[in-house]
Motif scaffolding. Structure first.
Motif, short mmCIF file in Angstrom:
data_model
loop_
_atom_site.label_atom_id
_atom_site.label_comp_id
_atom_site.label_asym_id
_atom_site.label_seq_id
_atom_site.Cartn_x
_atom_site.Cartn_y
_atom_site.Cartn_z
N MET A 172 0.84 -1.20 0.00
CA MET A 172 0.00 0.00 0.00
C MET A 172 0.87 1.26 0.00
O MET A 172 0.59 2.23 -0.70
CB MET A 172 -0.92 -0.01 1.23
CG MET A 172 -1.98 -1.10 1.19
SD MET A 172 -2.81 -1.38 2.80
CE MET A 172 -3.59 0.21 3.06
N LEU A 173 1.94 1.24 0.78
CA LEU A 173 2.85 2.39 0.81
C LEU A 173 3.56 2.55 -0.53
O LEU A 173 3.72 3.68 -1.03
CB LEU A 173 3.88 2.21 1.93
CG LEU A 173 3.34 2.30 3.36
CD1 LEU A 173 4.42 1.92 4.37
CD2 LEU A 173 2.81 3.70 3.65
N ALA A 174 3.98 1.45 -1.10
CA ALA A 174 4.66 1.53 -2.40
C ALA A 174 3.74 2.11 -3.47
O ALA A 174 4.20 2.81 -4.39
CB ALA A 174 5.15 0.14 -2.80
N ALA A 175 2.45 1.86 -3.34
CA ALA A 175 1.50 2.37 -4.34
C ALA A 175 1.41 3.88 -4.32
O ALA A 175 1.03 4.50 -5.32
CB ALA A 175 0.12 1.76 -4.09
N ILE A 176 1.76 4.51 -3.20
CA ILE A 176 1.74 5.97 -3.13
C ILE A 176 3.16 6.54 -3.14
O ILE A 176 3.38 7.71 -2.80
CB ILE A 176 0.96 6.48 -1.88
CG1 ILE A 176 1.59 5.95 -0.59
CG2 ILE A 176 -0.50 6.10 -1.97
CD1 ILE A 176 0.98 6.52 0.69
N GLY A 177 4.11 5.71 -3.52
CA GLY A 177 5.48 6.18 -3.71
C GLY A 177 6.31 6.25 -2.45
O GLY A 177 7.31 6.99 -2.41
N LEU A 178 5.97 5.49 -1.41
CA LEU A 178 6.73 5.49 -0.17
C LEU A 178 7.22 4.08 0.15
O LEU A 178 6.49 3.10 -0.02
CB LEU A 178 5.88 6.01 1.00
CG LEU A 178 5.51 7.48 0.98
CD1 LEU A 178 4.53 7.77 2.12
CD2 LEU A 178 6.75 8.36 1.12
N ALA A 179 8.45 4.00 0.61
CA ALA A 179 8.98 2.73 1.09
C ALA A 179 8.75 2.62 2.60
O ALA A 179 8.57 3.65 3.28
CB ALA A 179 10.47 2.62 0.78
N ARG A 180 8.77 1.43 3.11
CA ARG A 180 8.58 1.20 4.55
C ARG A 180 9.60 1.99 5.35
O ARG A 180 9.29 2.50 6.43
CB ARG A 180 8.71 -0.30 4.82
CG ARG A 180 8.54 -0.71 6.30
CD ARG A 180 8.77 -2.20 6.45
NE ARG A 180 8.70 -2.64 7.83
CZ ARG A 180 7.60 -3.11 8.43
NH1 ARG A 180 6.47 -3.17 7.76
NH2 ARG A 180 7.64 -3.50 9.68
N GLU A 181 10.82 2.09 4.85
CA GLU A 181 11.90 2.77 5.56
C GLU A 181 11.71 4.28 5.60
O GLU A 181 12.42 4.97 6.34
CB GLU A 181 13.24 2.43 4.92
CG GLU A 181 13.66 0.97 5.04
CD GLU A 181 12.88 0.08 4.06
OE1 GLU A 181 12.81 -1.14 4.31
OE2 GLU A 181 12.35 0.61 3.05
N GLN A 182 10.79 4.82 4.81
CA GLN A 182 10.58 6.27 4.75
C GLN A 182 9.50 6.76 5.70
O GLN A 182 9.30 7.98 5.83
CB GLN A 182 10.21 6.69 3.31
CG GLN A 182 11.34 6.53 2.32
CD GLN A 182 10.90 6.92 0.92
OE1 GLN A 182 10.12 6.21 0.28
NE2 GLN A 182 11.37 8.07 0.46
N VAL A 183 8.79 5.86 6.33
CA VAL A 183 7.75 6.23 7.30
C VAL A 183 8.14 5.67 8.65
O VAL A 183 9.11 4.91 8.79
CB VAL A 183 6.37 5.68 6.88
CG1 VAL A 183 6.00 6.18 5.49
CG2 VAL A 183 6.35 4.16 6.92
N TYR A 184 7.41 6.07 9.68
CA TYR A 184 7.62 5.47 10.99
C TYR A 184 6.35 4.71 11.38
O TYR A 184 5.24 5.24 11.23
CB TYR A 184 7.94 6.51 12.07
CG TYR A 184 8.52 5.88 13.32
CD1 TYR A 184 9.88 5.62 13.42
CD2 TYR A 184 7.69 5.51 14.39
CE1 TYR A 184 10.41 5.02 14.54
CE2 TYR A 184 8.21 4.91 15.51
CZ TYR A 184 9.57 4.66 15.59
OH TYR A 184 10.10 4.04 16.69
N ILE A 185 6.53 3.48 11.90
CA ILE A 185 5.40 2.61 12.23
C ILE A 185 5.47 2.26 13.72
O ILE A 185 6.52 1.82 14.21
CB ILE A 185 5.41 1.32 11.39
CG1 ILE A 185 5.48 1.67 9.90
CG2 ILE A 185 4.18 0.48 11.69
CD1 ILE A 185 5.66 0.45 9.00
N ALA A 186 4.39 2.46 14.41
CA ALA A 186 4.31 2.14 15.84
C ALA A 186 2.93 1.57 16.14
O ALA A 186 2.04 1.54 15.28
CB ALA A 186 4.59 3.37 16.69
#
Length: 306
Positions: A172-186
């Motif tokens: 889902m993140l890749a579909a909007i141009g973001l990699a997992r490493e570019q966001v923070y998940i908690a």
């Protein structure tokens, strides 16, 4: 005076006498054979319930009354005297040394906060967890994604969203141009609830200070809450997810825009809802790019647009 008349006089005076067998037989040879018993030495008949209780009372068994000397009255002190004093207005007892006081997450940096979560034993979940799940990603990210709690795979790995739901989140993140490493998940909870049940309110309260400090340190431009439990805890509401998603909300103080969407695990069970989740993602990326809305900046440490 003969003994017979003496006995009569004693009887008239109210003095009881015990007459030995010889006197009863009329053979009194000496006055020593007559024992005078004072009335106070005899139990009152009204208090006797059993004839066996009528026993001779030895004078040595009676308590001797003690009369305190006159000069002792002025020095008499009651046992355990209570001395009146000033009433304390503050807390009773000395304050705990600062070293023994629980650390305040609001004063911690990232590393200290991660260490505090790792050793946390504030609730019963510490007894059943394998690992704590602090969070993962870029600590300067624009987007913070908040889930509910670790699952079984996250508990083993010590990292959020690593199972099938995590793989869908990555796509889902890749579909909007973001990699997992570019966001923070908690997550709202840092430990897995047994059986993947919903967090109890007291458990969420114990973890709240950790999550609030993560948000304060991160200062994201937008927050994406995935799932009903995460949204209700973050927004402090019991409203259903359907009434929360599809519009922009704000995180408590109103400084950070917040969007609610479906949890990836729910989308795996209900793929027909993926279109709505896609709409939410599109709005999030537009917010981050500042398209058609004001962007919440962070000063000079981050650009105002991508």
């Amino acid at each position: 005076m003969d003994e017979r008349r003496r006995l009569d006089y004693l009887g008239a005076m109210g003095v009881d006498v015990w007459v030995p067998r010889l006197v009863a037989a009329g053979r009194i040879e000496s006055s020593d054979e007559i024992a005078v018993v004072e009335p106070s030495r005899i139990l009152p008949p009204a208090r006797v319930s059993d004839p066996a209780d009528l026993r001779p009372v030895s004078p040595s068994a009676q308590p001797i009354p003690r009369t305190p000397p006159a000069h002792a009255e002025a020095h008499e002190v009651a046992p355990n005297p209570v001395v009146p004093g000033p009433v304390a207005s503050g807390p009773v007892g000395p304050a705990l040394p600062e070293a023994l006081s629980p650390p305040d997450p609001a004063l911690m940096d990232w590393d200290a906060l991660a260490a505090a979560v790792s050793g946390c034993r504030a609730c019963g979940l510490c007894e059943t967890r394998t690992n704590t799940v602090f969070g993962v990603g870029d600590r300067n990210a624009d987007l913070l994604i908040i889930g509910e709690a670790p699952g079984a795979e996250e508990d083993r790995a010590g990292e959020p969203f690593v199972g099938r739901a995590g793989q869908l989140l990555n796509r889902m993140l890749a579909a909007i141009g973001l990699a997992r490493e570019q966001v923070y998940i908690a997550n709202v909870l840092k430990c897995r609830p047994p059986g993947n049940r919903d967090p109890h309110p007291e458990e969420a309260r114990q973890c709240e200070a950790y999550l609030l400090r993560q948000i304060e340190l991160l200062r994201p431009r937008a927050i994406l809450c995935v799932g009903r439990v995460a949204a209700q805890n973050i927004l402090q509401t019991d409203a259903p997810l359907g009434s929360l998603r599809g519009r922009w909300l704000t995180f408590r103080t109103g400084a950070i825009p917040l969007r609610v969407t479906y949890h990836p695990a729910y989308l795996l069970r209900s793929p027909e809802q993926k279109a709505k989740a896609w709409e939410d993602l599109v709005e999030v990326v537009r917010r981050l790019r500042g398209e058609g809305c004001a962007v919440i900046g962070k000063g000079n440490d981050k650009d105002q647009s991508d």
